[in-house]
Design an enzyme around this catalytic site. Structure first.
Site, PDB file in Angstrom:
ATOM      1  N   LEU A   1      22.016  20.010  75.326  1.00  0.00           N
ATOM      2  CA  LEU A   1      20.739  19.378  75.640  1.00  0.00           C
ATOM      3  C   LEU A   1      20.504  18.145  74.776  1.00  0.00           C
ATOM      4  O   LEU A   1      20.011  17.128  75.251  1.00  0.00           O
ATOM      5  CB  LEU A   1      19.596  20.383  75.452  1.00  0.00           C
ATOM      6  CG  LEU A   1      18.217  19.874  75.859  1.00  0.00           C
ATOM      7  CD1 LEU A   1      18.115  19.731  77.379  1.00  0.00           C
ATOM      8  CD2 LEU A   1      17.121  20.776  75.329  1.00  0.00           C
ATOM      9  N   VAL A   2      20.847  18.243  73.491  1.00  0.00           N
ATOM     10  CA  VAL A   2      20.617  17.127  72.586  1.00  0.00           C
ATOM     11  C   VAL A   2      21.928  16.647  71.970  1.00  0.00           C
ATOM     12  O   VAL A   2      22.885  17.402  71.847  1.00  0.00           O
ATOM     13  CB  VAL A   2      19.652  17.502  71.418  1.00  0.00           C
ATOM     14  CG1 VAL A   2      18.332  17.999  71.950  1.00  0.00           C
ATOM     15  CG2 VAL A   2      20.276  18.517  70.498  1.00  0.00           C
TER      16      VAL A   2
ATOM     17  N   ILE B   1      23.411  28.023  79.275  1.00  0.00           N
ATOM     18  CA  ILE B   1      24.011  29.202  79.911  1.00  0.00           C
ATOM     19  C   ILE B   1      23.153  30.428  79.588  1.00  0.00           C
ATOM     20  O   ILE B   1      22.362  30.401  78.643  1.00  0.00           O
ATOM     21  CB  ILE B   1      25.461  29.441  79.398  1.00  0.00           C
ATOM     22  CG1 ILE B   1      25.462  29.572  77.860  1.00  0.00           C
ATOM     23  CG2 ILE B   1      26.398  28.325  79.857  1.00  0.00           C
ATOM     24  CD1 ILE B   1      26.755  30.100  77.290  1.00  0.00           C
TER      25      ILE B   1
ATOM     26  N   HIS C   1      28.901  23.913  73.749  1.00  0.00           N
ATOM     27  CA  HIS C   1      28.751  24.670  72.509  1.00  0.00           C
ATOM     28  C   HIS C   1      29.711  25.841  72.468  1.00  0.00           C
ATOM     29  O   HIS C   1      30.527  25.948  71.573  1.00  0.00           O
ATOM     30  CB  HIS C   1      27.314  25.143  72.307  1.00  0.00           C
ATOM     31  CG  HIS C   1      27.096  25.604  70.900  1.00  0.00           C
ATOM     32  ND1 HIS C   1      27.513  26.833  70.461  1.00  0.00           N
ATOM     33  CD2 HIS C   1      26.575  24.972  69.835  1.00  0.00           C
ATOM     34  CE1 HIS C   1      27.242  26.936  69.164  1.00  0.00           C
ATOM     35  NE2 HIS C   1      26.676  25.822  68.761  1.00  0.00           N
TER      36      HIS C   1
ATOM     37  N   HIS D   1      26.232  18.733  66.288  1.00  0.00           N
ATOM     38  CA  HIS D   1      27.590  18.886  66.824  1.00  0.00           C
ATOM     39  C   HIS D   1      28.104  17.559  67.387  1.00  0.00           C
ATOM     40  O   HIS D   1      29.269  17.209  67.198  1.00  0.00           O
ATOM     41  CB  HIS D   1      27.617  19.968  67.903  1.00  0.00           C
ATOM     42  CG  HIS D   1      27.497  21.352  67.339  1.00  0.00           C
ATOM     43  ND1 HIS D   1      28.343  21.831  66.367  1.00  0.00           N
ATOM     44  CD2 HIS D   1      26.630  22.364  67.605  1.00  0.00           C
ATOM     45  CE1 HIS D   1      28.008  23.077  66.057  1.00  0.00           C
ATOM     46  NE2 HIS D   1      26.964  23.418  66.791  1.00  0.00           N
TER      47      HIS D   1
ATOM     48  N   GLU E   1      32.677  26.137  69.739  1.00  0.00           N
ATOM     49  CA  GLU E   1      32.977  27.515  69.354  1.00  0.00           C
ATOM     50  C   GLU E   1      33.686  28.218  70.501  1.00  0.00           C
ATOM     51  O   GLU E   1      33.155  28.305  71.600  1.00  0.00           O
ATOM     52  CB  GLU E   1      31.670  28.268  69.040  1.00  0.00           C
ATOM     53  CG  GLU E   1      31.058  27.841  67.721  1.00  0.00           C
ATOM     54  CD  GLU E   1      29.708  28.504  67.453  1.00  0.00           C
ATOM     55  OE1 GLU E   1      29.431  29.555  68.054  1.00  0.00           O
ATOM     56  OE2 GLU E   1      28.942  27.945  66.657  1.00  0.00           O
TER      57      GLU E   1
ATOM     58  N   GLU F   1      20.735  33.461  73.373  1.00  0.00           N
ATOM     59  CA  GLU F   1      19.392  32.880  73.175  1.00  0.00           C
ATOM     60  C   GLU F   1      18.525  33.057  74.418  1.00  0.00           C
ATOM     61  O   GLU F   1      17.333  33.330  74.323  1.00  0.00           O
ATOM     62  CB  GLU F   1      19.517  31.400  72.850  1.00  0.00           C
ATOM     63  CG  GLU F   1      20.504  31.152  71.735  1.00  0.00           C
ATOM     64  CD  GLU F   1      19.900  30.398  70.598  1.00  0.00           C
ATOM     65  OE1 GLU F   1      18.930  29.674  70.832  1.00  0.00           O
ATOM     66  OE2 GLU F   1      20.400  30.537  69.477  1.00  0.00           O
TER      67      GLU F   1
END
Ligand code: CO
Length: 269
Positions: free
Chosen positions: A207-208, A88, A150, A212, A180, A92
């Site tokens: 992505l990976v 999104i 995330h 988490h 979160e 970052e």
């Protein structure tokens, strides 16, 4: 006559898991590099924590976006395309965007352009839902998929709600909950209980399949898997990051090509 020196910088959050690095990040990077064969391939990670961990533990050195761009400038590159692998347009992504804007202001390169994150334009959502359908086992009545996103306290967190609406409109029995913030796992659990679901498949919407996914999603008793099992659901786990999904990787490739062609909204010249 000067010859153009071109580079493509692929930026991801990063991961300290070697299996996830290979299967998700490197495969996404490789697809983008292959689509732009005239461009020197480069990598950067936005997570300082992961950059430090990889350096200290494995002696693997990865640049931050700012460092990677400074290096390209020092080496005399003239045309640079930066493609983030972020999901999104959150903090970052904006950090990467700021690094690109700084390069524009200082005229570090003849041209620099920035690709979009996965969920950005209107059309991205339906493309992402189609790409996700590839990895969904056909779910019958009583079965649901829960994606672990995330989440962030950035305004772009709304992207997850928009994605949920698109999943609903596609008629998929799939929910997205975030580690979160909202939409919370608790809210999604309530929806699962109300809809009479008995079997749940958990998948990372990241992505990976890193910390988490391995710990918060499918770890011990306190993980989503543990909680759902305690509440009587049968739980399966899809331990694959989005970078392992070829259709998702194709979206990133299209975005990098769009950026090179100057079709990306916003920055780039
Ligand atoms: Co996190």
């Amino acid at each position: 006559m000067t010859v153009d020196k071109k580079a493509v910088l692929v930026v991801s959050f990063g991961t300290s898991y070697h299996d996830a690095l290979k299967s998700s990040i490197e495969s996404a990077e490789r697809d983008i590099y292959e689509a732009l064969p005239d461009y020197e391939p480069r990598r950067a990670f936005t997570s300082e924590f992961i950059v430090h961990k990889l350096a200290k533990r494995d002696g693997i050195l990865v640049d931050s976006p700012v460092e990677a761009l400074a290096r390209l400038k020092d080496e005399g590159f003239t045309r640079v395309v930066v493609q983030p692998l972020h999901i999104i347009p959150g903090f970052e992504y904006h950090e990467v965007q700021n690094a690109v804007i700084d390069c524009e202001k200082s005229r570090a390169f003849q041209s620099i352009c920035l690709g979009e994150p996965l969920l950005y334009n209107h059309d991205d959502y339906s493309m992402v839902v189609k790409a996700l359908e590839v990895q969904l086992t056909p779910n019958g009545p009583g079965e649901a998929v829960v994606f672990m996103g995330h989440g962030t306290n950035h305004i772009s967190n709304a992207s997850y709600y928009r994605l949920q609406r698109c999943l609903d409109e596609a008629g998929l029995n799939a929910y997205i909950a975030n580690v979160e913030g909202d939409p919370s796992f608790e809210a999604v659990r309530n929806r699962l209980h109300m809809s009479g679901v008995q079997r749940v498949c958990l998948m990372p919407f990241m992505l990976v399949a890193g910390d988490h996914a391995k710990n918060d999603m499918a770890g011990g008793d306190d993980s989503w898997k543990g909680v759902l099992e305690r509440e009587g659901f049968r739980v399966d786990v899809h331990m694959h990051g989005l970078g392992e999904n070829e259709a998702i990787r194709r979206i990133y490739v299209q975005k990098a090509i769009k950026a090179v062609n100057g079709e990306t909204a916003g920055k780039g010249r």
